[in-house]
Design an enzyme around this catalytic site. Structure first.
Site, mmCIF file in Angstrom:
data_model
loop_
_atom_site.group_PDB
_atom_site.id
_atom_site.type_symbol
_atom_site.label_atom_id
_atom_site.label_comp_id
_atom_site.label_asym_id
_atom_site.label_seq_id
_atom_site.Cartn_x
_atom_site.Cartn_y
_atom_site.Cartn_z
ATOM 1 N N SER A 1 37.485 96.514 28.916
ATOM 2 C CA SER A 1 37.921 94.864 29.569
ATOM 3 C C SER A 1 36.669 94.141 29.705
ATOM 4 C CB SER A 1 38.613 95.045 30.709
ATOM 5 O OG SER A 1 38.117 95.899 31.831
ATOM 6 N N ASN B 1 40.825 100.373 41.887
ATOM 7 C CA ASN B 1 42.050 99.845 42.099
ATOM 8 C C ASN B 1 41.938 98.845 43.331
ATOM 9 O OD1 ASN B 1 42.921 101.517 40.198
ATOM 10 N ND2 ASN B 1 44.081 102.698 41.451
ATOM 11 N N THR C 1 64.661 54.509 31.592
ATOM 12 C CA THR C 1 65.584 55.675 31.802
ATOM 13 C C THR C 1 65.971 55.891 30.395
ATOM 14 O OG1 THR C 1 67.565 54.569 32.305
ATOM 15 C CG2 THR C 1 66.371 55.273 34.373
ATOM 16 N N HIS C 2 65.930 57.136 30.120
ATOM 17 C CA HIS C 2 66.425 57.575 28.613
ATOM 18 C C HIS C 2 65.535 56.748 27.441
ATOM 19 C CE1 HIS C 2 70.403 58.900 30.245
ATOM 20 N NE2 HIS C 2 70.391 58.100 30.929
ATOM 21 N N SER D 1 40.367 59.354 12.143
ATOM 22 C CA SER D 1 41.105 60.156 11.201
ATOM 23 C C SER D 1 40.000 60.393 10.052
ATOM 24 C CB SER D 1 42.515 59.346 10.816
ATOM 25 O OG SER D 1 42.526 59.907 9.277
ATOM 26 N N LYS E 1 42.544 54.412 11.950
ATOM 27 C CA LYS E 1 43.189 55.066 12.868
ATOM 28 C C LYS E 1 42.300 55.260 14.036
ATOM 29 C CE LYS E 1 46.222 57.704 12.651
ATOM 30 N NZ LYS E 1 47.817 57.777 13.052
ATOM 31 N N ASN F 1 42.912 57.599 17.384
ATOM 32 C CA ASN F 1 44.125 58.482 17.912
ATOM 33 C C ASN F 1 44.041 58.995 19.362
ATOM 34 O OD1 ASN F 1 45.304 58.496 15.466
ATOM 35 N ND2 ASN F 1 43.872 60.125 14.702
ATOM 36 N N GLU G 1 46.900 64.221 23.669
ATOM 37 C CA GLU G 1 47.816 65.071 23.101
ATOM 38 C C GLU G 1 47.507 66.559 23.255
ATOM 39 O OE1 GLU G 1 48.551 63.625 18.586
ATOM 40 O OE2 GLU G 1 46.946 62.270 19.113
ATOM 41 N N TYR H 1 49.170 101.144 40.797
ATOM 42 C CA TYR H 1 48.499 100.792 39.891
ATOM 43 C C TYR H 1 48.794 101.307 38.519
ATOM 44 C CZ TYR H 1 44.558 99.392 36.932
ATOM 45 O OH TYR H 1 43.910 98.894 35.733
ATOM 46 N N GLN I 1 45.729 95.567 33.750
ATOM 47 C CA GLN I 1 44.387 94.953 33.227
ATOM 48 C C GLN I 1 44.540 93.640 32.473
ATOM 49 O OE1 GLN I 1 41.011 97.727 32.193
ATOM 50 N NE2 GLN I 1 41.421 96.951 30.156
ATOM 51 N N LYS J 1 43.985 89.619 33.278
ATOM 52 C CA LYS J 1 42.730 88.883 33.633
ATOM 53 C C LYS J 1 42.886 87.720 32.462
ATOM 54 C CE LYS J 1 40.703 92.780 35.646
ATOM 55 N NZ LYS J 1 42.057 93.361 35.270
HETATM 56 N N1 ARG Z 1 39.752 97.550 34.691
HETATM 57 C C1 ARG Z 1 40.799 97.769 35.456
HETATM 58 C C2 ARG Z 1 41.515 96.636 35.499
HETATM 59 O O1 ARG Z 1 41.225 95.662 35.081
HETATM 60 C C3 ARG Z 1 40.110 98.292 36.669
HETATM 61 C C4 ARG Z 1 41.011 99.075 37.492
HETATM 62 C C5 ARG Z 1 40.912 100.575 36.934
HETATM 63 N N2 ARG Z 1 41.416 101.645 37.488
HETATM 64 C C6 ARG Z 1 42.036 102.554 37.028
HETATM 65 N N3 ARG Z 1 42.274 103.575 37.745
HETATM 66 N N4 ARG Z 1 41.995 102.840 35.648
HETATM 67 O O2 ARG Z 1 42.678 97.032 36.075
#
Ligand code: ARG
Length: 457
Positions: free
Chosen positions: A23, A110, A155-156, A277, A283, A285, A290, A317, A322, A325
């Site tokens: 990660s 964790n 309205t509408h 464009s 144009k 835009n 948008e 956990y 993970q 994120k």
């Molecule tokens: N990279 C993990 C996460 O974002 C961190 C926690 C990992 N903990 C574990 N026991 N594998 O969730």
């Protein structure tokens, strides 16, 4: 690369698994919070004599070095070390040896990741509410210039009753105010220290969570270690509140698109906030508006993604978590750029008052006022509605506007009409008489601006 957890393992991690489980390619963004949390943790461990103060000092110095290396782009994030927590810890151990190896005492990734996320979302929330306030101020300034600018209210998407533009803009100021309140309120639940929950059950070591909370500026401490490491509802709430405000920004954007069309021609967005464009030279835009509308979609997706990740997870956990994120980062980034660009663009919108006024005068938008007039003369509203409906039908058949209809003609439809009917058929009077609380009368709109100026401060 030997994993910090590899004690019981006899075989190396498969390459595909490394690629799949890492990660660090995205959670590196938590580095600042991870270091902050580790410094507080080291101080606490020393205070409780779990490590020596010399060891704590070494750890803190090492973490500060890592901090500088990351800022100066000299730090190498290694995917083999999975995530930001192990990358930083590993670098620390390289720098400080035994001392660094003691940092992870009475801590788990964790509670560490829960801490980093809370710190991140707390900061983002504060940054975002600051931007919302800025946008509100800009809207309020524009509204102040347009307490008498007449436009059709819809309205509408059909012309309904004339309003003033300031009133229309204030509607968004109100929505944004509730959004800000939602963010502020969510802080109560974000601002809770999870550190000290350890893996899931707490620890046998004599830690001091109150000290940690103070160091890291948390108002509260989580009261259940299993909850602390497995809950992500604070993150879901952030995504939900963000999705709601994006929905508001998207509606605003939609109106900018609509209003800048040739058909409406209510506004013109300046060149620096529009794009051309590649094929049609004429144009111009409203791409910014948008994209604001378009980006709203992904913030909804992020909310649903995390809700779905969490829905079937047994306590506590699970690695699934993970996956929280990317949605969180993406929503925070999307919302911030959206607010920033709107803040920038809004003062660069030219308002075509003439055109707004002209289109309000076009229809039969004072029909309700004429019905109200009959009500004040004693006619039940339902009957008044019927009478005025017939008058509008007559005007449409004869191609005239309501204010062009002479009083005698009005009287043909109801004897209750007097000469004073002309005072209610005009757009200006229709607007200035809507003095009910929250109504569109310029005086009332001005009063609301005064009130909001105090609220938004
Ligand atoms: N990279 C993990 C996460 O974002 C961190 C926690 C990992 N903990 C574990 N026991 N594998 O969730």
């Amino acid at each position: 690369m030997k994993k910090p957890w590899a004690g019981r393992f006899r075989e190396a991690t498969a390459m595909s698994v490394e690629r799949f489980t890492e990660s660090i390619s995205f959670d590196w963004r938590l580095w600042k919070y991870d270091i902050m949390g580790s410094i507080a943790h080291a101080k606490m461990l020393a205070r409780r004599k779990i490590i020596s103060s010399k060891e704590a000092a070494d750890i803190i110095r090492g973490l500060e070095e890592i901090h500088s290396e990351i800022i100066e782009d000299r730090f190498r994030f290694d995917p083999a070390l999975e995530d930001i927590h192990m990358n930083i810890e590993n670098a620390l151990i390289k720098k400080t040896g035994n001392a660094g190896g003691k940092l992870h005492t009475a801590r788990s990734r964790n509670d560490q990741v829960a801490l980093d996320l809370r710190l991140f979302i707390r900061d983002e929330t504060k940054g975002i509410t600051g931007l919302v306030k800025k946008l509100q101020r800009i809207l309020l300034n524009t509204a102040r210039k347009h307490t008498k600018t007449v436009m059709p209210g819809y309205t509408h998407l059909q012309r309904a009753q004339p309003v003033v533009l300031g009133h229309h803009i204030l509607a968004y100021v109100e929505m944004l105010q509730r959004d800000r309140e939602r963010f502020d309120d969510s802080l109560k639940r974000i601002d809770v220290l999870p550190l000290g929950a350890c893996a899931l059950a707490g620890t046998t070591l004599p830690i001091d969570r109150k000290f940690l909370a103070k160091q890291l500026g948390f108002r509260k401490i989580s009261e259940n270690s299993m909850d602390a490491v497995s809950d992500r509802d604070f993150a879901i709430e952030f995504l939900a509140v963000s999705a709601i405000i994006m929905m508001h920004l998207s509606r605003m954007a939609e109106e900018l698109v609509l209003w800048s069309s040739e058909e409406f021609s209510f506004i013109e967005i300046s060149d620096s906030f529009t794009t051309g464009s590649s094929i049609m030279p004429q144009k111009k835009n409203p791409d910014v508006a948008e994209l604001l509308r378009g980006k709203t979609g992904r913030t909804y997706g992020n909310l649903v993604a995390l809700l779905t990740v969490m829905k079937g997870l047994p306590l506590t956990y699970n690695r699934d978590m993970q996956e929280d994120k990317i949605p969180i980062f993406d929503t925070a980034d999307t919302l911030k750029v959206s607010l920033e660009v709107l803040i920038d663009m809004y003062p660069n919108i030219n308002i075509n008052k003439q055109r707004m006024k002209m289109t309000s005068a076009d229809g039969y938008s004072t029909a309700t006022e004429i019905a109200d007039y009959l009500v004040l003369k004693g006619l039940p509203f339902r009957e008044a509605h019927e009478v005025v409906g017939k008058i509008v039908g007559y005007c449409i058949d004869n191609g005239i506007k309501l204010e062009e209809l002479p009083t005698e003609k009005f009287r043909k439809f109801s004897p209750l009409f007097g000469n004073d009917v002309s005072s209610v058929t005009s757009i200006e009077s229709s607007i200035s008489r809507k003095k009910s609380l929250g109504g569109t009368a310029p005086d009332e709109v001005a009063r609301q601006i005064q009130r909001l100026r105090k609220v938004i401060r």
